[in-house]
Design a protein around this motif. Structure first.
Motif, short mmCIF file in Angstrom:
data_model
loop_
_atom_site.label_atom_id
_atom_site.label_comp_id
_atom_site.label_asym_id
_atom_site.label_seq_id
_atom_site.Cartn_x
_atom_site.Cartn_y
_atom_site.Cartn_z
N GLY A 48 -3.38 5.43 -22.17
CA GLY A 48 -4.77 5.66 -21.82
C GLY A 48 -5.15 5.05 -20.48
N LYS A 49 -4.19 4.56 -19.73
CA LYS A 49 -4.44 3.92 -18.45
C LYS A 49 -4.81 4.96 -17.39
N GLU A 50 -5.87 4.68 -16.62
CA GLU A 50 -6.26 5.57 -15.54
C GLU A 50 -5.28 5.46 -14.39
N LEU A 51 -4.77 6.60 -13.93
CA LEU A 51 -3.80 6.64 -12.86
C LEU A 51 -4.41 7.09 -11.54
N ALA A 52 -5.37 7.98 -11.57
CA ALA A 52 -5.98 8.50 -10.35
C ALA A 52 -7.30 9.15 -10.69
N SER A 53 -8.14 9.32 -9.68
CA SER A 53 -9.40 10.04 -9.86
C SER A 53 -9.78 10.69 -8.54
N TYR A 54 -10.57 11.76 -8.66
CA TYR A 54 -11.03 12.48 -7.48
C TYR A 54 -12.47 12.92 -7.69
N PRO A 55 -13.37 12.65 -6.72
CA PRO A 55 -14.79 12.98 -6.90
C PRO A 55 -15.05 14.47 -6.70
N ALA A 56 -14.76 15.27 -7.70
CA ALA A 56 -14.89 16.72 -7.58
C ALA A 56 -16.34 17.19 -7.61
N GLY A 57 -17.22 16.44 -8.27
CA GLY A 57 -18.62 16.81 -8.34
C GLY A 57 -19.06 17.23 -9.73
N ASP A 75 2.58 23.05 -9.78
CA ASP A 75 2.13 22.86 -8.40
C ASP A 75 1.10 21.75 -8.27
N GLY A 76 0.38 21.44 -9.32
CA GLY A 76 -0.65 20.41 -9.27
C GLY A 76 -1.83 20.76 -10.15
N ILE A 77 -2.96 20.11 -9.86
CA ILE A 77 -4.18 20.27 -10.64
C ILE A 77 -5.12 21.22 -9.89
N VAL A 88 -11.27 27.83 -4.84
CA VAL A 88 -10.47 27.06 -5.79
C VAL A 88 -9.53 26.16 -5.00
N GLN A 89 -9.42 24.91 -5.42
CA GLN A 89 -8.61 23.93 -4.72
C GLN A 89 -7.45 23.46 -5.58
N LEU A 90 -6.43 22.92 -4.92
CA LEU A 90 -5.26 22.35 -5.58
C LEU A 90 -5.17 20.88 -5.20
N TRP A 91 -5.07 20.02 -6.22
CA TRP A 91 -5.00 18.58 -6.00
C TRP A 91 -3.70 18.03 -6.55
N ARG A 92 -2.95 17.34 -5.68
CA ARG A 92 -1.78 16.57 -6.11
C ARG A 92 -2.15 15.11 -5.99
N PRO A 93 -2.33 14.41 -7.12
CA PRO A 93 -2.78 13.01 -7.05
C PRO A 93 -1.93 12.20 -6.07
N GLY A 94 -2.63 11.49 -5.19
CA GLY A 94 -1.97 10.76 -4.13
C GLY A 94 -2.22 11.37 -2.78
N THR A 124 0.83 -1.21 0.00
CA THR A 124 0.00 0.00 0.00
C THR A 124 0.85 1.25 0.00
N ASP A 125 1.89 1.27 0.82
CA ASP A 125 2.79 2.42 0.87
C ASP A 125 3.47 2.65 -0.46
N ALA A 126 3.89 1.57 -1.12
CA ALA A 126 4.57 1.70 -2.41
C ALA A 126 3.64 2.27 -3.47
N LEU A 127 2.37 1.80 -3.48
CA LEU A 127 1.42 2.33 -4.46
C LEU A 127 1.10 3.79 -4.19
N GLU A 128 0.98 4.16 -2.92
CA GLU A 128 0.73 5.56 -2.59
C GLU A 128 1.88 6.44 -3.04
N ALA A 129 3.11 5.97 -2.88
CA ALA A 129 4.26 6.76 -3.32
C ALA A 129 4.27 6.93 -4.83
N ALA A 130 3.91 5.86 -5.55
CA ALA A 130 3.89 5.95 -7.01
C ALA A 130 2.82 6.88 -7.52
N ALA A 131 1.76 7.05 -6.73
CA ALA A 131 0.66 7.90 -7.16
C ALA A 131 0.99 9.37 -7.11
N ARG A 132 2.04 9.74 -6.44
CA ARG A 132 2.38 11.16 -6.31
C ARG A 132 3.05 11.65 -7.58
#
Length: 389
Positions: free
Chosen positions: A202-211, A222-224, A235-241, A8-16
């Motif tokens: 085309g592989k999905e790497l991350a998602s966030y339920p923004a609405g 800096d991020g998304i 306005v928000q800033l998202w860094r995947p992970g 889990t820790d390894a996957l979380e690190a890769a997501a950043r």
């Protein structure tokens, strides 16, 4: 620590995918004349609204995908297409007095002999008939484009140098932005989430339920950046992970570009459009770098963030604006600043102007000297559509 915990820790690190050290550590320096030494971004203007944004839980999927590094196929040999460069002897406008110059240094679309083409840096790609394209940016072996078949049916994909089109999806919304390195993209799905995909696969790497009411403002170093509700402040800033952070609680929107780390914050006063240029600090809050600039319907900053061009609210003129908010007018550009301008490099902009229904011209200007030239001039059907580099 168990094996499941280590995995889990390894996957979380890769997501950043956007590293923490991407946050600027210093406020940009100013050389005292007309330039910033750090990047900045494009301004967009809109009406203000009310209420604050709320952070919601994070969702991350399929995160450990490496970018594709296969060699690109060689583009086919082509003969140069001469752009239409028509003169109008009876006309005496400023546009007619501009000399003609070289083709754009950014991707552009054109029609020749009834056929559509994308051309970029000496490579020309024939486009299938019946479809319309817009270029979102260059990728390692082609371009990220949106293909439109009618007003309600479109898809995003990779256009290769041989004219092959590979859809990336499922993308069903027009809010799409490339990552700073061009290996990933983010889009806002109309069902609610902001999704991050790898461009090559085309592989999905991350998602966030923004609405469903969210708006994707862009992806920079800096991020998304996004607004959970485009009709409300915040306005928000998202860094995947990691979870998003509310960075601009009292503004309607910000504008960002991929190549730099400053933002232009909407600071409109009622119906009067205003903006401020700001930098993200370690505290995850913005610091304004200049006083508020008002009365400018459209503004844009160079890729390196050192120069800004803007229109004056009543004159429609072009200016280079210093950090001290001192305008330096240059007379060469024609008309007001068009919303679709593109920066060729750190000091040249290109844009299109239509002085009449029978005429369209593409113009290049040096924003430091004010010297302008026509790239193309002629009937609208022979005009150019500029893409993003």
């Amino acid at each position: 620590m168990t094996l499941d915990e280590r995995l889990t820790d390894a996957l979380e690190a890769a997501a950043r995918t956007v590293p923490d050290n991407a946050v600027p550590r210093e406020v940009p320096e100013f050389d005292g004349a007309r330039r910033w030494r750090k990047p900045a971004l494009v301004a967009a203007l809109a009406a203000a609204a009310v209420a604050a944004a709320v952070v919601v839980p994070l969702a991350v999927t399929d995160r450990a995908v490496q970018p594709t590094t296969a060699p690109c196929p060689a583009p086919p040999a082509v003969e140069a297409i001469e752009l239409g460069q028509q003169s109008y002897p009876g006309s005496q406008t400023a546009l007619d007095r501009l000399p003609f110059g070289a083709p754009p240094k950014v991707p552009f679309l054109l029609t020749k002999d009834g056929r559509g083409y994308l051309e970029d840096r000496g490579v020309r790609v024939p486009l299938p008939s019946g479809d319309r394209y817009s270029v979102l940016g260059r990728t390692s072996c082609g371009w990220l484009v949106v293909r439109t078949k009618d007003e309600k049916k479109f898809d995003a994909g990779l256009l290769g140098s041989a004219g092959d089109f590979r859809p990336i999806g499922p993308i069903v919304d027009r809010e799409i932005t490339l990552s700073p390195d061009g290996t990933r993209l983010a889009y806002h799905d109309r069902s609610g989430p902001i999704v991050v995909l790898e461009v090559a696969s085309g592989k999905e790497l991350a998602s966030y339920p923004a609405g469903v009411a969210a708006r994707l403002d862009g992806w920079n170093t800096d991020g998304i950046w996004f607004a959970p509700n485009q009709r409300k402040l915040g306005v928000q800033l998202w860094r995947p992970g990691s979870a998003p952070v509310v960075v601009v609680p009292d503004s309607w929107r910000v504008d960002v570009t991929r190549t730099n780390g400053l933002v232009m914050v909407d600071a409109s006063e009622g119906i009067i459009p205003c903006f401020q240029i700001a930098v993200l600090e370690d505290t995850m809050r913005l610091r304004n770098l200049q006083k508020k600039v008002c009365g400018t319907p459209f503004s844009s900053l160079s890729p390196d963030g050192e120069l800004a061009v803007t229109t004056a609210g009543t004159t429609g003129g072009f200016f280079v604006r210093s950090r001290e908010d001192t305008p330096l007018e240059f007379p060469g550009m024609v008309g007001s600043l068009p919303p679709g301008i593109v920066w060729e490099d750190a000091r040249h902009i290109v844009g299109t102007t239509s002085p009449s229904l029978q005429r369209q011209a593409t113009v290049r200007c040096d924003v430091l000297t004010g010297a302008c030239e026509r790239i193309q001039d002629g009937p609208p059907k022979s005009g150019l559509t500029l893409g993003k580099p």
